[in-house]
Design an enzyme around this catalytic site. Structure first.
Site, PDB file in Angstrom:
ATOM      1  N   TYR A  78      21.509 -36.505 -40.185  1.00  0.00           N
ATOM      2  CA  TYR A  78      20.525 -36.185 -41.223  1.00  0.00           C
ATOM      3  C   TYR A  78      21.171 -35.913 -42.576  1.00  0.00           C
ATOM      4  CZ  TYR A  78      17.096 -35.709 -37.477  1.00  0.00           C
ATOM      5  OH  TYR A  78      16.276 -35.950 -36.416  1.00  0.00           O
ATOM      6  N   LYS A 117      21.686  -8.123 -19.505  1.00  0.00           N
ATOM      7  CA  LYS A 117      20.529  -8.468 -20.340  1.00  0.00           C
ATOM      8  C   LYS A 117      20.694  -9.874 -20.926  1.00  0.00           C
ATOM      9  CE  LYS A 117      22.735  -6.107 -24.223  1.00  0.00           C
ATOM     10  NZ  LYS A 117      22.834  -4.851 -24.967  1.00  0.00           N
TER      11      LYS A 117
HETATM   12  C1  LIG Z   1      24.199  -4.466 -24.878  1.00  0.00           C
HETATM   13  C2  LIG Z   1      24.623  -3.086 -24.637  1.00  0.00           C
HETATM   14  C3  LIG Z   1      25.873  -2.818 -24.071  1.00  0.00           C
HETATM   15  C4  LIG Z   1      26.915  -3.887 -23.807  1.00  0.00           C
HETATM   16  O1  LIG Z   1      27.720  -4.070 -24.941  1.00  0.00           O
HETATM   17  P1  LIG Z   1      29.056  -4.944 -24.903  1.00  0.00           P
HETATM   18  O2  LIG Z   1      29.644  -4.731 -26.228  1.00  0.00           O
HETATM   19  O3  LIG Z   1      28.653  -6.369 -24.679  1.00  0.00           O
HETATM   20  O4  LIG Z   1      29.895  -4.444 -23.796  1.00  0.00           O
HETATM   21  C5  LIG Z   1      26.165  -1.511 -23.747  1.00  0.00           C
HETATM   22  N1  LIG Z   1      25.298  -0.515 -23.999  1.00  0.00           N
HETATM   23  C6  LIG Z   1      24.102  -0.733 -24.569  1.00  0.00           C
HETATM   24  C7  LIG Z   1      23.186   0.417 -24.816  1.00  0.00           C
HETATM   25  C8  LIG Z   1      23.724  -2.016 -24.926  1.00  0.00           C
HETATM   26  O5  LIG Z   1      22.543  -2.218 -25.519  1.00  0.00           O
END
Ligand SMILES: *Cc1c(COP(=O)(O)O)cnc(C)c1O
Length: 368
Positions: free
Chosen positions: A263, A39
């Protein structure tokens, strides 16, 4: 590899390192299958580049947050099935059913809708029951479990293929995590009275090396695959860095004593100062929160402190201690010499926030 000589800033992505990191988990947990979490542009590494590299790496599902991410994975020609972890709007479910993607099941209304779509398209719909064992984000609650399996069995177009949950504090609260693991196992026991549930998954990066969850047979891997383990473990030192953010010196200047830099003049030179301007800023995802925190870049083998605020497209660094810096020289902004954990501490945020912030203006270059 792609020619980077004309880039001001780019991220070099090492997909071999990702596969190496996955293989550590495969070795430690040989009886668990793997869902690779891709994702948010594969945690900033670039979705298409990553899924193409991982498509033949014995990964059961690609975990995504949205239908549009699943669509892109399919368009990239991957055969690994996307799994949509987040809730889907009713209008998004049709494309999930048509393509045979996996989705979370969080309620009976959803089950009813998916069942009717399955009938419409003459396709079994593969769903994984999401149980909220403590995250407070989505899913059935543990008290919904009794009788749920029997109810779901009535839907002839549903194939309830799995059950999962998400840990909310695996790196922070060991006793609460054990409670969640027990609640998950109780849910599995209840549901398997009437359902098969070939996929059972609970642990992601913070849990894989540190907890035993005997009722599970798949793990969901995000951060660990990208080389960052949220928990101390004997395997951490084997993890490899997967993304290095580079930028180039664009200008080299000599500023006089008592001259403000950037800035609001939060930095003022004390004495004549050699300043290199570098072509990266918060518009590229180098967070403004890193301003005046001691953040530094790694240039020609030396660390150079950032002076004053980070601007949208440029930062200024002190190179007074160095000879021979030239416009065009490459600075490591984030990577093996400037790990995410360092930036995380300085910006008072979490590593995933640092890497998912790298913006679309930054080209991703894949190591061959
Ligand atoms: C994002 C997510 C993961 C991955 O988590 P990590 O800590 O990066 O391994 C796993 N399960 C779900 C349901 C998630 O939303």
């Amino acid at each position: 590899m792609q020619d980077t000589s004309h880039f001001r800033a780019w991220a070099e992505v090492d997909t071999d390192a990702m596969i190496h990191n996955l293989n550590i988990v495969r070795r430690v947990m040989p009886n668990h299958s793997r869902m690779a979490i891709v994702k948010a542009e594969a945690y900033g590494h670039g979705l298409e580049g990553v899924v193409k590299a991982l498509d033949n790496e014995d990964i059961r599902f690609f975990g995504v947050a949205t239908v549009s991410e699943a669509t892109r994975i399919q368009a990239a020609g991957c055969h690994t099935c996307p799994f949509i972890l987040g809730p889907c709007f009713p209008a998004e479910r049709e494309v999930i059913v048509q393509n045979g993607w996996r989705a979370a099941l969080c309620g009976l209304e959803e089950a009813l809708h998916y069942n009717s779509l399955g009938k419409l398209y003459n396709k079994k719909v593969n769903l994984h029951i999401n149980v909220d064992t403590g995250m407070g984000r989505a899913g059935f609650l543990p008290h919904d479990m009794p009788g749920l399996g029997d109810k779901l069995r009535q839907f002839e177009w549903l194939n309830i293929e799995g059950v999962y949950s998400h840990l909310s504090a695996a790196s922070q609260d060991i006793s609460f995590t054990h409670k969640q693991i027990r609640a998950y196992e109780a849910a599995v026991r209840e549901l398997t009275i009437s359902l098969d549930l070939p996929y059972r998954h609970l642990c992601s990066s913070a849990a894989v090396f540190n907890y035993k969850a005997p009722g599970t047979n798949m793990v969901r891997l995000g951060r660990i695959m990208y080389g960052y383990s949220p928990m101390p473990s004997p395997y951490n030192k084997e993890l490899r860095n997967t993304l290095t953010l580079y930028s180039r010196v664009t200008l080299l200047r000599e500023l006089p004593d008592n001259h403000g830099v950037s800035y609001d003049h939060t930095y003022i030179t004390h004495g004549p100062t050699k300043v290199a301007t570098i072509g990266i800023g918060f518009g590229d995802g180098y967070l403004h929160y890193l301003s005046n925190t001691g953040a530094r870049v790694y240039l020609n083998g030396e660390y150079c402190p950032i002076l004053g605020r980070i601007t949208m497209d440029q930062i200024m660094v002190d190179v007074s201690h160095m000879e021979g810096v030239q416009p065009g020289d490459v600075a490591e902004i984030m990577g093996p010499h400037v790990p995410w954990s360092e930036l995380t501490d300085r910006a008072k945020t979490i590593p995933s926030n640092i890497i998912t912030s790298i913006s679309s203006r930054v080209p991703r270059v894949y190591k061959p």
